[in-house]
Design a protein around this motif. Structure first.
Motif, PDB file in Angstrom:
ATOM      1  N   VAL A 121       0.923  -1.210  -0.026  1.00 16.79           N
ATOM      2  CA  VAL A 121       0.015   0.054  -0.052  1.00 16.79           C
ATOM      3  C   VAL A 121       0.827   1.313   0.102  1.00 16.79           C
ATOM      4  O   VAL A 121       0.456   2.190  -0.747  1.00 16.79           O
ATOM      5  N   LEU A 122       1.868   1.168   0.939  1.00 19.89           N
ATOM      6  CA  LEU A 122       2.515   2.371   1.016  1.00 19.89           C
ATOM      7  C   LEU A 122       3.566   2.650  -0.308  1.00 19.89           C
ATOM      8  O   LEU A 122       3.695   3.556  -0.690  1.00 19.89           O
ATOM      9  N   GLY A 123       4.157   1.451  -0.777  1.00 20.60           N
ATOM     10  CA  GLY A 123       4.917   1.600  -1.939  1.00 20.60           C
ATOM     11  C   GLY A 123       4.077   2.045  -3.190  1.00 20.60           C
ATOM     12  O   GLY A 123       4.533   2.816  -3.810  1.00 20.60           O
ATOM     13  N   TYR A 124       3.058   1.582  -3.250  1.00 22.90           N
ATOM     14  CA  TYR A 124       2.126   2.130  -4.500  1.00 22.90           C
ATOM     15  C   TYR A 124       1.575   3.570  -4.337  1.00 22.90           C
ATOM     16  O   TYR A 124       2.033   4.276  -5.409  1.00 22.90           O
ATOM     17  N   PHE A 125       0.985   3.799  -3.150  1.00 27.11           N
ATOM     18  CA  PHE A 125       0.546   5.243  -3.094  1.00 27.11           C
ATOM     19  C   PHE A 125       1.509   6.358  -2.845  1.00 27.11           C
ATOM     20  O   PHE A 125       1.216   7.478  -3.217  1.00 27.11           O
ATOM     21  N   LEU A 143      -6.307   5.711 -12.086  1.00 29.05           N
ATOM     22  CA  LEU A 143      -5.650   5.338 -10.890  1.00 29.05           C
ATOM     23  C   LEU A 143      -6.417   5.456  -9.580  1.00 29.05           C
ATOM     24  O   LEU A 143      -6.772   6.808  -9.755  1.00 29.05           O
ATOM     25  N   PRO A 144      -6.159   4.931  -8.556  1.00 33.12           N
ATOM     26  CA  PRO A 144      -6.994   5.671  -7.216  1.00 33.12           C
ATOM     27  C   PRO A 144      -6.627   6.901  -6.885  1.00 33.12           C
ATOM     28  O   PRO A 144      -7.580   7.500  -6.533  1.00 33.12           O
ATOM     29  N   GLY A 145      -5.237   7.133  -6.912  1.00 31.29           N
ATOM     30  CA  GLY A 145      -4.999   8.487  -6.589  1.00 31.29           C
ATOM     31  C   GLY A 145      -5.600   9.798  -7.383  1.00 31.29           C
ATOM     32  O   GLY A 145      -5.946  10.732  -7.211  1.00 31.29           O
ATOM     33  N   GLY A 146      -5.337   9.149  -8.904  1.00 29.42           N
ATOM     34  CA  GLY A 146      -6.079  10.339  -9.691  1.00 29.42           C
ATOM     35  C   GLY A 146      -7.530  10.455  -9.698  1.00 29.42           C
ATOM     36  O   GLY A 146      -8.036  11.423  -9.676  1.00 29.42           O
ATOM     37  N   ALA A 147      -8.278   9.240  -9.403  1.00 25.16           N
ATOM     38  CA  ALA A 147      -9.858   9.181  -9.266  1.00 25.16           C
ATOM     39  C   ALA A 147     -10.081  10.071  -7.841  1.00 25.16           C
ATOM     40  O   ALA A 147     -11.111  10.787  -7.785  1.00 25.16           O
ATOM     41  N   PHE A 203       4.909   5.783  -3.760  1.00 29.60           N
ATOM     42  CA  PHE A 203       6.171   5.940  -4.606  1.00 29.60           C
ATOM     43  C   PHE A 203       5.468   5.516  -6.061  1.00 29.60           C
ATOM     44  O   PHE A 203       5.790   6.396  -7.055  1.00 29.60           O
ATOM     45  N   LEU A 204       5.189   4.328  -6.218  1.00 32.83           N
ATOM     46  CA  LEU A 204       4.741   3.990  -7.832  1.00 32.83           C
ATOM     47  C   LEU A 204       3.906   5.064  -8.585  1.00 32.83           C
ATOM     48  O   LEU A 204       4.115   5.267  -9.769  1.00 32.83           O
ATOM     49  N   GLU A 205       2.894   5.329  -7.899  1.00 30.99           N
ATOM     50  CA  GLU A 205       1.632   6.431  -8.443  1.00 30.99           C
ATOM     51  C   GLU A 205       2.357   7.680  -8.949  1.00 30.99           C
ATOM     52  O   GLU A 205       2.380   8.012  -9.973  1.00 30.99           O
ATOM     53  N   HIS A 206       3.360   8.183  -8.065  1.00 29.61           N
ATOM     54  CA  HIS A 206       4.018   9.371  -8.438  1.00 29.61           C
ATOM     55  C   HIS A 206       5.007   9.348  -9.672  1.00 29.61           C
ATOM     56  O   HIS A 206       5.243   9.879 -10.387  1.00 29.61           O
TER      57      HIS A 206
END
Length: 119
Positions: free
Chosen positions: A35-39, A59-63, A41-44
């Motif tokens: 969860v932390l790695g995705y939100f 993507l969840p952050g973009g939504a 690091f990866l999404e950015h």
């Protein structure tokens, strides 16, 4: 008041996503790392890749950014790089995308442990 409802909806979806990832991962530290790695690091990183940043709205952050109309992150990346800011979807579409992610996570949280128990 509308912003509070939008943030509450996004928080509920992220709670369901966390439960789904926790059900899929066998260890708590692995689930937290995913969860932390995705939100964080990866999404950015995906937003920095030309052409791939067009996927940001789904993507969840973009939504979540679409739902709340929070453009600070996309504007900051566009200002620091030569890339254009990633487009955001409408708030209603952002909410629909988040609900879809919640349904997928809830389905995974239900199915994965049942499949493990049958083995």
């Amino acid at each position: 008041m509308v912003m509070l409802a939008q943030l509450a909806a996004a928080s509920a979806v992220y709670m369901v996503l966390g439960v789904g990832i926790g059900a899929l991962a066998r260890h708590q530290l692995l689930a937290i790392g995913i969860v932390l790695g995705y939100f964080y690091f990866l999404e950015h990183v995906l937003m920095l890749i030309p052409g791939v940043n067009a996927l940001y709205p789904i993507l969840p952050g973009g939504a979540t950014a679409s739902l709340t109309r929070f453009t600070f992150l996309t504007d900051a990346i566009a200002e620091q790089t030569s890339l254009t800011a990633a487009p955001l979807a409408s708030p209603l579409l952002g909410a629909a995308i988040l609900v879809l992610y919640a349904l997928l996570a809830a389905g995974a949280a239900l199915i994965a442990p049942l499949r493990r128990d049958l083995r």
